[in-house]
Design a protein around this motif. Structure first.
Motif, PDB file in Angstrom:
ATOM      1  N   ILE A 196       2.586   4.859  12.024  1.00 20.36           N
ATOM      2  CA  ILE A 196       2.560   3.568  11.326  1.00 20.36           C
ATOM      3  C   ILE A 196       2.970   3.820   9.878  1.00 20.36           C
ATOM      4  O   ILE A 196       2.456   4.722   9.229  1.00 20.36           O
ATOM      5  CB  ILE A 196       1.131   2.957  11.342  1.00 20.36           C
ATOM      6  N   GLY A 197       3.886   3.013   9.363  1.00 17.72           N
ATOM      7  CA  GLY A 197       4.260   3.108   7.953  1.00 17.72           C
ATOM      8  C   GLY A 197       4.961   4.406   7.584  1.00 17.72           C
ATOM      9  O   GLY A 197       4.483   5.153   6.736  1.00 17.72           O
ATOM     10  N   PRO A 198       6.111   4.708   8.190  1.00 16.84           N
ATOM     11  CA  PRO A 198       6.820   5.949   7.851  1.00 16.84           C
ATOM     12  C   PRO A 198       7.368   5.961   6.421  1.00 16.84           C
ATOM     13  O   PRO A 198       7.576   7.038   5.858  1.00 16.84           O
ATOM     14  CB  PRO A 198       7.959   6.000   8.876  1.00 16.84           C
ATOM     15  N   ALA A 255       8.452  -3.841  11.982  1.00 17.18           N
ATOM     16  CA  ALA A 255       7.417  -4.785  12.416  1.00 17.18           C
ATOM     17  C   ALA A 255       6.157  -4.589  11.592  1.00 17.18           C
ATOM     18  O   ALA A 255       5.983  -3.568  10.920  1.00 17.18           O
ATOM     19  CB  ALA A 255       7.099  -4.563  13.891  1.00 17.18           C
ATOM     20  N   ASP A 256       5.281  -5.582  11.699  1.00 15.20           N
ATOM     21  CA  ASP A 256       3.951  -5.498  11.096  1.00 15.20           C
ATOM     22  C   ASP A 256       3.023  -4.830  12.113  1.00 15.20           C
ATOM     23  O   ASP A 256       2.822  -5.351  13.213  1.00 15.20           O
ATOM     24  CB  ASP A 256       3.475  -6.923  10.779  1.00 15.20           C
ATOM     25  N   ALA A 257       2.481  -3.687  11.731  1.00 18.10           N
ATOM     26  CA  ALA A 257       1.649  -2.918  12.670  1.00 18.10           C
ATOM     27  C   ALA A 257       0.453  -3.720  13.179  1.00 18.10           C
ATOM     28  O   ALA A 257      -0.051  -3.459  14.271  1.00 18.10           O
ATOM     29  CB  ALA A 257       1.166  -1.639  12.006  1.00 18.10           C
ATOM     30  N   LEU A 258       0.020  -4.706  12.399  1.00 15.03           N
ATOM     31  CA  LEU A 258      -1.134  -5.507  12.837  1.00 15.03           C
ATOM     32  C   LEU A 258      -0.751  -6.475  13.952  1.00 15.03           C
ATOM     33  O   LEU A 258      -1.607  -7.021  14.635  1.00 15.03           O
ATOM     34  CB  LEU A 258      -1.697  -6.309  11.654  1.00 15.03           C
ATOM     35  N   ALA A 303      -0.559   9.112  11.297  1.00 10.89           N
ATOM     36  CA  ALA A 303      -0.082   8.249  10.217  1.00 10.89           C
ATOM     37  C   ALA A 303      -0.821   8.470   8.909  1.00 10.89           C
ATOM     38  O   ALA A 303      -2.002   8.826   8.899  1.00 10.89           O
ATOM     39  CB  ALA A 303      -0.223   6.776  10.616  1.00 10.89           C
ATOM     40  N   ASN A 304      -0.081   8.263   7.842  1.00 10.59           N
ATOM     41  CA  ASN A 304      -0.657   8.062   6.520  1.00 10.59           C
ATOM     42  C   ASN A 304      -0.758   6.546   6.429  1.00 10.59           C
ATOM     43  O   ASN A 304       0.208   5.873   6.113  1.00 10.59           O
ATOM     44  CB  ASN A 304       0.290   8.666   5.477  1.00 10.59           C
ATOM     45  N   LEU A 305      -1.934   6.005   6.763  1.00  8.18           N
ATOM     46  CA  LEU A 305      -2.048   4.557   6.962  1.00  8.18           C
ATOM     47  C   LEU A 305      -1.920   3.783   5.652  1.00  8.18           C
ATOM     48  O   LEU A 305      -2.425   4.233   4.624  1.00  8.18           O
ATOM     49  CB  LEU A 305      -3.394   4.223   7.599  1.00  8.18           C
ATOM     50  N   ILE A 310       6.709   2.650  13.158  1.00  7.94           N
ATOM     51  CA  ILE A 310       6.622   1.203  12.937  1.00  7.94           C
ATOM     52  C   ILE A 310       6.490   0.926  11.447  1.00  7.94           C
ATOM     53  O   ILE A 310       5.498   1.304  10.823  1.00  7.94           O
ATOM     54  CB  ILE A 310       5.413   0.620  13.708  1.00  7.94           C
ATOM     55  N   GLU A 311       7.495   0.298  10.866  1.00 10.24           N
ATOM     56  CA  GLU A 311       7.537   0.086   9.410  1.00 10.24           C
ATOM     57  C   GLU A 311       7.827  -1.383   9.101  1.00 10.24           C
ATOM     58  O   GLU A 311       8.736  -1.978   9.663  1.00 10.24           O
ATOM     59  CB  GLU A 311       8.614   0.994   8.787  1.00 10.24           C
ATOM     60  N   LYS A 312       7.044  -1.935   8.169  1.00 11.90           N
ATOM     61  CA  LYS A 312       7.196  -3.344   7.816  1.00 11.90           C
ATOM     62  C   LYS A 312       8.266  -3.560   6.745  1.00 11.90           C
ATOM     63  O   LYS A 312       8.870  -4.633   6.669  1.00 11.90           O
ATOM     64  CB  LYS A 312       5.839  -3.834   7.278  1.00 11.90           C
ATOM     65  N   GLY A 315       0.823  -1.217   0.000  1.00 10.54           N
ATOM     66  CA  GLY A 315       0.000   0.000   0.000  1.00 10.54           C
ATOM     67  C   GLY A 315       0.851   1.259   0.000  1.00 10.54           C
ATOM     68  O   GLY A 315       0.510   2.246   0.634  1.00 10.54           O
ATOM     69  N   GLN A 316       1.967   1.211  -0.700  1.00 12.22           N
ATOM     70  CA  GLN A 316       2.899   2.346  -0.637  1.00 12.22           C
ATOM     71  C   GLN A 316       2.511   3.465  -1.605  1.00 12.22           C
ATOM     72  O   GLN A 316       2.592   3.309  -2.825  1.00 12.22           O
ATOM     73  CB  GLN A 316       4.330   1.869  -0.896  1.00 12.22           C
ATOM     74  N   HIS A 317       2.096   4.577  -1.059  1.00  9.48           N
ATOM     75  CA  HIS A 317       1.873   5.822  -1.800  1.00  9.48           C
ATOM     76  C   HIS A 317       2.533   6.901  -0.961  1.00  9.48           C
ATOM     77  O   HIS A 317       2.045   7.233   0.112  1.00  9.48           O
ATOM     78  CB  HIS A 317       0.375   6.098  -1.969  1.00  9.48           C
ATOM     79  N   PHE A 318       3.668   7.405  -1.439  1.00 13.76           N
ATOM     80  CA  PHE A 318       4.467   8.303  -0.616  1.00 13.76           C
ATOM     81  C   PHE A 318       4.090   9.761  -0.817  1.00 13.76           C
ATOM     82  O   PHE A 318       3.790  10.194  -1.932  1.00 13.76           O
ATOM     83  CB  PHE A 318       5.959   8.112  -0.938  1.00 13.76           C
ATOM     84  N   LEU A 319       4.141  10.510   0.254  1.00 15.57           N
ATOM     85  CA  LEU A 319       3.935  11.966   0.214  1.00 15.57           C
ATOM     86  C   LEU A 319       5.310  12.606   0.220  1.00 15.57           C
ATOM     87  O   LEU A 319       6.075  12.440   1.177  1.00 15.57           O
ATOM     88  CB  LEU A 319       3.175  12.423   1.466  1.00 15.57           C
ATOM     89  N   LEU A 320       5.627  13.340  -0.838  1.00 18.69           N
ATOM     90  CA  LEU A 320       6.974  13.899  -0.951  1.00 18.69           C
ATOM     91  C   LEU A 320       7.022  15.386  -0.623  1.00 18.69           C
ATOM     92  O   LEU A 320       8.093  15.963  -0.500  1.00 18.69           O
ATOM     93  CB  LEU A 320       7.518  13.668  -2.369  1.00 18.69           C
TER      94      LEU A 320
HETATM   95  N1  SAH Z   1       4.105   7.697   5.690  1.00 17.67           N
HETATM   96  C1  SAH Z   1       4.690   7.614   4.365  1.00 17.67           C
HETATM   97  C2  SAH Z   1       4.350   6.312   3.657  1.00 17.67           C
HETATM   98  C3  SAH Z   1       2.894   5.976   3.533  1.00 17.67           C
HETATM   99  S1  SAH Z   1       2.609   4.566   2.519  1.00 17.67           S
HETATM  100  C4  SAH Z   1       4.261   8.806   3.551  1.00 17.67           C
HETATM  101  O1  SAH Z   1       3.292   9.456   3.911  1.00 17.67           O
HETATM  102  O2  SAH Z   1       4.899   9.081   2.546  1.00 17.67           O
HETATM  103  C5  SAH Z   1       2.278   3.310   3.712  1.00 17.67           C
HETATM  104  C6  SAH Z   1       3.482   2.796   4.458  1.00 17.67           C
HETATM  105  O3  SAH Z   1       3.049   1.747   5.333  1.00 17.67           O
HETATM  106  C7  SAH Z   1       4.561   2.187   3.585  1.00 17.67           C
HETATM  107  O4  SAH Z   1       5.809   2.660   4.005  1.00 17.67           O
HETATM  108  C8  SAH Z   1       4.455   0.675   3.846  1.00 17.67           C
HETATM  109  O5  SAH Z   1       5.679  -0.039   3.698  1.00 17.67           O
HETATM  110  C9  SAH Z   1       3.970   0.662   5.275  1.00 17.67           C
HETATM  111  N2  SAH Z   1       3.260  -0.564   5.658  1.00 17.67           N
HETATM  112  C10 SAH Z   1       2.454  -1.334   4.881  1.00 17.67           C
HETATM  113  N3  SAH Z   1       1.953  -2.355   5.605  1.00 17.67           N
HETATM  114  C11 SAH Z   1       2.439  -2.231   6.856  1.00 17.67           C
HETATM  115  C12 SAH Z   1       2.284  -2.980   8.062  1.00 17.67           C
HETATM  116  N4  SAH Z   1       1.514  -4.076   8.105  1.00 17.67           N
HETATM  117  N5  SAH Z   1       2.930  -2.562   9.172  1.00 17.67           N
HETATM  118  C13 SAH Z   1       3.709  -1.444   9.140  1.00 17.67           C
HETATM  119  N6  SAH Z   1       3.903  -0.699   8.029  1.00 17.67           N
HETATM  120  C14 SAH Z   1       3.271  -1.077   6.902  1.00 17.67           C
END
Ligand code: SAH
Length: 285
Positions: A53-55, A101-104, A125-127, A75-77, A25-30
């Motif tokens: 979650i998901g930096p 780690a897996d956030a779940l 977080a940007n989930l 927390i980043e997977k 689900g990676q959509h990055f904010l730059l």
């Molecule tokens: N926060 C960043 C990235 C958002 S994209 C931004 O705004 O640019 C979502 C992020 O969640 C990705 O980095 C992805 O690797 C991470 N991610 C996806 N599944 C995850 C999980 N189960 N646990 C932790 N991180 C997860």
């Protein structure tokens, strides 16, 4: 260089080979201006530690630190992101802990404690969109209550935000609305269009904020609420006297005793009506 002395995010992504992966689900904010806007929507002045979650490459992480977060537990997977995040941690000594780690699967209060932080924390977080709903449900069902979080400031797909904030009687109104309303006050803050992300998702995103209600149903009532809403919304076009057979042996009498119409449909009941049904179910089982 950006304001924080770190390279622009595009350069970070190129240097660390962080091509976005769909499965995560990676959509990055730059755009750091945009991530700072999200950071400012959180209550960083409270001094409560932040959980992210998901930096990813760290756009929001950097914004949180720039805007004054005392400590961020990120927390980043995706292990590919760790070296980029390590550079941010080095630029802000003692203020960023990165957990692969897996956030779940993470016990967030325990992870905070290992990072030397106390609760309540706030989550910003940007989930990851593929797991946003299960994560939100998990935090809404947190035990004990009041929970480990004092606020959730999260970006989700607009459709998920609409379900969380729906009014009774609308098509968005459903299980998620009722479960969330029982324990929190969800509020929409602003929308962000697909073009702000790399790669752009198909849908508009919404930043929303949830604050926990001090007085909220206990775990047993929440479990009963899940059963009642599963039955009612699982057959949302049917009349409640029929759909609620999945939860009560004789739904008609229960509905009547609560002053509810047995020929009504699920979406006409308010969250308070569902809670009354859940309490009745809890008392009878
Ligand atoms: N926060 C960043 C990235 C958002 S994209 C931004 O705004 O640019 C979502 C992020 O969640 C990705 O980095 C992805 O690797 C991470 N991610 C996806 N599944 C995850 C999980 N189960 N646990 C932790 N991180 C997860």
């Amino acid at each position: 260089m950006s304001e924080d002395g770190l390279p622009p995010l595009r350069a970070v992504i190129a240097a660390h080979g962080l091509a976005a992966r769909k499965g995560l689900g990676q959509h990055f904010l730059l755009d750091l201006n945009l991530t700072r806007r999200i950071a400012r929507a959180a209550d960083l002045a409270s001094g409560a530690p932040v959980v992210e979650i998901g930096p990813g490459p760290g756009g929001l992480t950097r914004a949180l630190l720039l805007e004054g977060a005392g400590h961020v537990l990120a927390i980043e997977k995706d292990a590919r992101c760790l070296s980029a995040l390590g550079e941010i941690a080095a630029a802000y000594p003692g203020r960023l802990t990165v957990l692969e780690a897996d956030a779940l699967a993470v016990d967030i209060p325990a992870a905070l404690s290992r990072a030397g932080q106390t609760t309540p924390a706030q989550l910003v977080a940007n989930l990851p969109y593929n797991i946003a709903t299960p994560l939100l449900v998990r935090w809404i069902k947190a035990e004990p209550w009041p929970p480990w979080w004092r606020a959730l400031t999260v970006m989700v797909q607009k459709e998920v935000a609409s379900r969380l904030c729906a009014e009774a009687g609308t098509s968005d109104y459903g299980r998620l609305t009722v479960l969330a309303a029982a324990r929190a006050c969800p509020r929409r803050l602003f929308d962000i269009g697909p073009q702000a992300f790399v790669p752009p998702p198909k849908v508009v995103s919404t930043v929303l904020r949830l604050e926990p209600r001090a007085e909220a149903p206990d775990a047993a009532t929440m479990a009963a609420l899940e059963r009642v809403t599963a039955a009612a919304f699982g057959q949302r076009r049917k009349m409640l006297r029929t759909s609620l057979k999945g939860a009560f042996p004789a739904p008609e009498g229960v509905l009547e005793s609560l002053g509810l119409k047995s020929d009504a449909r699920a979406e006409t009941l308010t969250p308070a009506d569902f809670l009354a049904l859940a309490r009745r179910l809890g008392a009878s089982s």
